[in-house]
Scaffold this motif. Sequence first.
Motif, PDB file in Angstrom:
ATOM      1  N   ASP A  51      73.666  15.237  39.883  1.00 42.98           N
ATOM      2  CA  ASP A  51      73.334  16.005  41.086  1.00 42.98           C
ATOM      3  C   ASP A  51      73.464  15.096  42.299  1.00 42.98           C
ATOM      4  OD1 ASP A  51      72.822  18.147  39.485  1.00 42.98           O
ATOM      5  OD2 ASP A  51      70.648  17.775  39.358  1.00 42.98           O
ATOM      6  N   LYS A  52      74.297  15.506  43.251  1.00 44.82           N
ATOM      7  CA  LYS A  52      74.544  14.689  44.437  1.00 44.82           C
ATOM      8  C   LYS A  52      73.466  14.953  45.485  1.00 44.82           C
ATOM      9  CE  LYS A  52      76.819  12.050  47.324  1.00 44.82           C
ATOM     10  NZ  LYS A  52      76.835  10.594  47.151  1.00 44.82           N
ATOM     11  N   THR A  53      72.705  13.850  45.823  1.00 42.39           N
ATOM     12  CA  THR A  53      71.693  13.908  46.883  1.00 42.39           C
ATOM     13  C   THR A  53      71.729  12.601  47.654  1.00 42.39           C
ATOM     14  OG1 THR A  53      69.955  12.974  45.496  1.00 42.39           O
ATOM     15  CG2 THR A  53      70.227  15.385  45.445  1.00 42.39           C
ATOM     16  N   ASN A  54      70.836  12.491  48.609  1.00 42.69           N
ATOM     17  CA  ASN A  54      70.749  11.242  49.367  1.00 42.69           C
ATOM     18  C   ASN A  54      70.265  10.088  48.506  1.00 42.69           C
ATOM     19  OD1 ASN A  54      71.575  12.536  51.714  1.00 42.69           O
ATOM     20  ND2 ASN A  54      69.437  13.048  52.323  1.00 42.69           N
ATOM     21  N   GLN A  55      69.587  10.389  47.392  1.00 43.15           N
ATOM     22  CA  GLN A  55      69.022   9.360  46.527  1.00 43.15           C
ATOM     23  C   GLN A  55      69.846   9.125  45.262  1.00 43.15           C
ATOM     24  OE1 GLN A  55      66.394   7.610  47.511  1.00 43.15           O
ATOM     25  NE2 GLN A  55      66.175   8.849  49.373  1.00 43.15           N
ATOM     26  N   THR A  56      70.869   9.913  45.027  1.00 43.80           N
ATOM     27  CA  THR A  56      71.692   9.783  43.805  1.00 43.80           C
ATOM     28  C   THR A  56      73.167   9.648  44.174  1.00 43.80           C
ATOM     29  OG1 THR A  56      71.910  12.193  43.628  1.00 43.80           O
ATOM     30  CG2 THR A  56      70.050  11.163  42.491  1.00 43.80           C
ATOM     31  N   SER A  57      73.921   9.085  43.182  1.00 42.11           N
ATOM     32  CA  SER A  57      75.372   8.854  43.399  1.00 42.11           C
ATOM     33  C   SER A  57      76.210  10.091  43.108  1.00 42.11           C
ATOM     34  CB  SER A  57      75.841   7.706  42.495  1.00 42.11           C
ATOM     35  OG  SER A  57      75.657   8.049  41.127  1.00 42.11           O
ATOM     36  N   GLY A  58      75.696  11.001  42.317  1.00 46.03           N
ATOM     37  CA  GLY A  58      76.446  12.205  41.951  1.00 46.03           C
ATOM     38  C   GLY A  58      77.353  12.008  40.761  1.00 46.03           C
ATOM     39  N   ILE A  59      77.305  10.829  40.115  1.00 48.11           N
ATOM     40  CA  ILE A  59      78.140  10.526  38.953  1.00 48.11           C
ATOM     41  C   ILE A  59      77.363  10.871  37.687  1.00 48.11           C
ATOM     42  CG2 ILE A  59      79.377   8.735  37.677  1.00 48.11           C
ATOM     43  CD1 ILE A  59      79.636   7.198  40.340  1.00 48.11           C
ATOM     44  N   THR A  60      77.925  11.706  36.844  1.00 48.26           N
ATOM     45  CA  THR A  60      77.244  12.125  35.622  1.00 48.26           C
ATOM     46  C   THR A  60      77.232  10.999  34.602  1.00 48.26           C
ATOM     47  OG1 THR A  60      77.983  14.394  36.015  1.00 48.26           O
ATOM     48  CG2 THR A  60      77.200  13.861  33.796  1.00 48.26           C
ATOM     49  N   GLY A  61      76.137  10.870  33.897  1.00 50.12           N
ATOM     50  CA  GLY A  61      76.020   9.876  32.839  1.00 50.12           C
ATOM     51  C   GLY A  61      74.982   8.805  33.176  1.00 50.12           C
ATOM     52  N   TYR A  62      74.712   7.992  32.148  1.00 49.47           N
ATOM     53  CA  TYR A  62      73.685   6.971  32.276  1.00 49.47           C
ATOM     54  C   TYR A  62      74.365   5.678  32.723  1.00 49.47           C
ATOM     55  CZ  TYR A  62      69.295   4.565  31.258  1.00 49.47           C
ATOM     56  OH  TYR A  62      68.132   3.860  31.363  1.00 49.47           O
ATOM     57  N   GLY A  63      74.685   5.647  34.051  1.00 48.62           N
ATOM     58  CA  GLY A  63      75.435   4.525  34.588  1.00 48.62           C
ATOM     59  C   GLY A  63      74.526   3.486  35.219  1.00 48.62           C
ATOM     60  N   THR A  64      75.151   2.706  36.115  1.00 47.33           N
ATOM     61  CA  THR A  64      74.428   1.594  36.752  1.00 47.33           C
ATOM     62  C   THR A  64      73.254   2.103  37.574  1.00 47.33           C
ATOM     63  OG1 THR A  64      76.491   0.332  36.861  1.00 47.33           O
ATOM     64  CG2 THR A  64      74.665  -0.383  38.278  1.00 47.33           C
ATOM     65  N   TYR A  65      73.509   3.134  38.371  1.00 45.78           N
ATOM     66  CA  TYR A  65      72.435   3.658  39.222  1.00 45.78           C
ATOM     67  C   TYR A  65      71.289   4.259  38.375  1.00 45.78           C
ATOM     68  CZ  TYR A  65      75.732   3.039  43.060  1.00 45.78           C
ATOM     69  OH  TYR A  65      76.606   2.506  43.961  1.00 45.78           O
ATOM     70  N   ALA A  66      71.671   4.868  37.306  1.00 46.18           N
ATOM     71  CA  ALA A  66      70.648   5.446  36.443  1.00 46.18           C
ATOM     72  C   ALA A  66      69.786   4.355  35.811  1.00 46.18           C
ATOM     73  CB  ALA A  66      71.289   6.312  35.363  1.00 46.18           C
ATOM     74  N   LYS A  67      70.453   3.253  35.409  1.00 43.17           N
ATOM     75  CA  LYS A  67      69.700   2.143  34.820  1.00 43.17           C
ATOM     76  C   LYS A  67      68.751   1.517  35.847  1.00 43.17           C
ATOM     77  CE  LYS A  67      73.212   0.974  31.367  1.00 43.17           C
ATOM     78  NZ  LYS A  67      74.161  -0.059  30.878  1.00 43.17           N
ATOM     79  N   GLN A  68      69.208   1.433  37.112  1.00 44.47           N
ATOM     80  CA  GLN A  68      68.332   0.880  38.147  1.00 44.47           C
ATOM     81  C   GLN A  68      67.095   1.762  38.345  1.00 44.47           C
ATOM     82  OE1 GLN A  68      70.845   0.509  41.589  1.00 44.47           O
ATOM     83  NE2 GLN A  68      71.867  -1.369  40.839  1.00 44.47           N
ATOM     84  N   LYS A  69      67.338   3.078  38.392  1.00 51.65           N
ATOM     85  CA  LYS A  69      66.205   4.001  38.562  1.00 51.65           C
ATOM     86  C   LYS A  69      65.277   3.965  37.349  1.00 51.65           C
ATOM     87  CE  LYS A  69      68.575   7.130  41.736  1.00 51.65           C
ATOM     88  NZ  LYS A  69      67.733   6.726  42.857  1.00 51.65           N
ATOM     89  N   GLN A  70      65.879   3.766  36.156  1.00 53.36           N
ATOM     90  CA  GLN A  70      65.053   3.665  34.951  1.00 53.36           C
ATOM     91  C   GLN A  70      64.172   2.420  34.995  1.00 53.36           C
ATOM     92  OE1 GLN A  70      64.994   5.922  32.173  1.00 53.36           O
ATOM     93  NE2 GLN A  70      63.096   4.697  31.835  1.00 53.36           N
ATOM     94  N   ALA A  71      64.722   1.307  35.526  1.00 58.39           N
ATOM     95  CA  ALA A  71      63.944   0.068  35.621  1.00 58.39           C
ATOM     96  C   ALA A  71      62.784   0.232  36.590  1.00 58.39           C
ATOM     97  CB  ALA A  71      64.867  -1.073  36.075  1.00 58.39           C
ATOM     98  N   VAL A  72      63.052   0.894  37.721  1.00 53.96           N
ATOM     99  CA  VAL A  72      61.977   1.142  38.685  1.00 53.96           C
ATOM    100  C   VAL A  72      60.894   2.033  38.076  1.00 53.96           C
ATOM    101  CG1 VAL A  72      61.423   2.223  40.892  1.00 53.96           C
ATOM    102  CG2 VAL A  72      63.474   0.813  40.691  1.00 53.96           C
ATOM    103  N   LEU A  73      61.349   3.037  37.337  1.00 51.84           N
ATOM    104  CA  LEU A  73      60.393   3.946  36.692  1.00 51.84           C
ATOM    105  C   LEU A  73      59.547   3.208  35.660  1.00 51.84           C
ATOM    106  CD1 LEU A  73      59.288   6.795  36.239  1.00 51.84           C
ATOM    107  CD2 LEU A  73      61.181   7.167  34.634  1.00 51.84           C
ATOM    108  N   ASP A  74      60.181   2.347  34.882  1.00 54.82           N
ATOM    109  CA  ASP A  74      59.437   1.581  33.869  1.00 54.82           C
ATOM    110  C   ASP A  74      58.408   0.649  34.515  1.00 54.82           C
ATOM    111  OD1 ASP A  74      60.898   2.850  31.941  1.00 54.82           O
ATOM    112  OD2 ASP A  74      62.344   1.204  31.673  1.00 54.82           O
ATOM    113  N   GLU A  75      58.806   0.064  35.642  1.00 50.87           N
ATOM    114  CA  GLU A  75      57.893  -0.847  36.340  1.00 50.87           C
ATOM    115  C   GLU A  75      56.677  -0.083  36.861  1.00 50.87           C
ATOM    116  OE1 GLU A  75      57.930  -3.881  40.198  1.00 50.87           O
ATOM    117  OE2 GLU A  75      59.783  -2.924  39.532  1.00 50.87           O
ATOM    118  N   LYS A  76      56.926   1.092  37.420  1.00 55.38           N
ATOM    119  CA  LYS A  76      55.805   1.890  37.916  1.00 55.38           C
ATOM    120  C   LYS A  76      54.902   2.362  36.784  1.00 55.38           C
ATOM    121  CE  LYS A  76      58.070   3.572  42.123  1.00 55.38           C
ATOM    122  NZ  LYS A  76      58.547   4.767  42.858  1.00 55.38           N
ATOM    123  N   GLN A  77      55.507   2.719  35.656  1.00 54.97           N
ATOM    124  CA  GLN A  77      54.708   3.157  34.507  1.00 54.97           C
ATOM    125  C   GLN A  77      53.861   2.013  33.942  1.00 54.97           C
ATOM    126  OE1 GLN A  77      57.720   4.834  31.938  1.00 54.97           O
ATOM    127  NE2 GLN A  77      57.342   6.931  32.709  1.00 54.97           N
TER     128      GLN A  77
END
Length: 372
Positions: free
Chosen positions: A189-215
Amino acid sequence: MHKVTRFFWFCSGAHIATLKKYPIEHNKYVGIGATIFFTALFAALSGGYAMYFVFAGNAMAVIFAILFGLLWGTAIFNMDRYIVSSINKEGTTNQQIMQASPRILLAIMIGVVISRPLELKIFDKEIRQKLKVAYTKGQNRRLDTLELAYKQKYAMELGKNNDLKKEKDSLEKDINRSRFQLNQEVFGDKTNQTSGITGYGTYAKQKQAVLDEKQARLKTVTDDLGQMDDYLAARKDYEGLTNMRQYTNKQLDSLANVAGFADRNWALGQITYNDNGTRDLDTYLAVSFIGYLFILFECLPVFVKLMSPKGPYDVALAKVSEANMHFAERDKERDMAATDQLFDHNLSTDVERKKKLISGQSDYDLERYRYD
């Protein structure tokens, strides 16, 4: 009726032998005696009721109340009987009033004392309700006092606990937002906070790391908050806050039942006021007039004796009293004369002995005189 009449004559303190001679005075002293008797009866009931509350909860409370009631009633009876019988009708009106003034003041005090316990019984329902309200307010004040002391004593810990709660709430919101953004990144999904590229790519991994840190931080904060809550709960137990609860209706009823004389007396004074502190005139007048009624009832025998005109019994009683005083004075003079006569006899005997000594009696008589 003859026995009842004689009993009330006895209660009035009248001299029965003299009173019998004047039938016109009989009813007056029956009335005075009956007033004294029933005043003592009310005093016995009042004193017994008061003592019952003193020993409330004790198995012997009823026995103590009966014994004290009889004792108190007898004391009031004897006092009233003496007050009425000691008023002298031979003096002028002003003299009689002056003579009765201390007795009237004493009667007023007795009336106040015997009326209060009976007032407590008459207004028992209102007193119970006032006590329930007072106990509830008192419990609230104690809770507020303990709560304030607790907050002042553990202000630092409570502040830290609040900070942990705020951080936990903030982390939970951030985690929900970050998880939503991660899903958008994965699904393209293309938004101001996402790249719009489908799949578990670099941006997704970065967001996952931030999420894990917050959790991870949320877990730490939750653990710290749990420990702090346990600590504060233990402190509440220690300070007595946990066991302090509002009284239930059943507990309030029990407290009102076992309330002492002082609490009930205080509540009787408070029922004459409204919740806003103004005087409730109707209740105030009801309580006051009941007290005035008993005071008047206690003073009534004295007033009846003062208001009644001097009758033949009073004149005869004064004559009997005067005769008794005359006889007492006569007996006193006779005793003094007899004493003087005996003294003169002893003195003359002593003089005769001295004369015999002077005329040359034997040494034996001299020694006997010295011994005597």
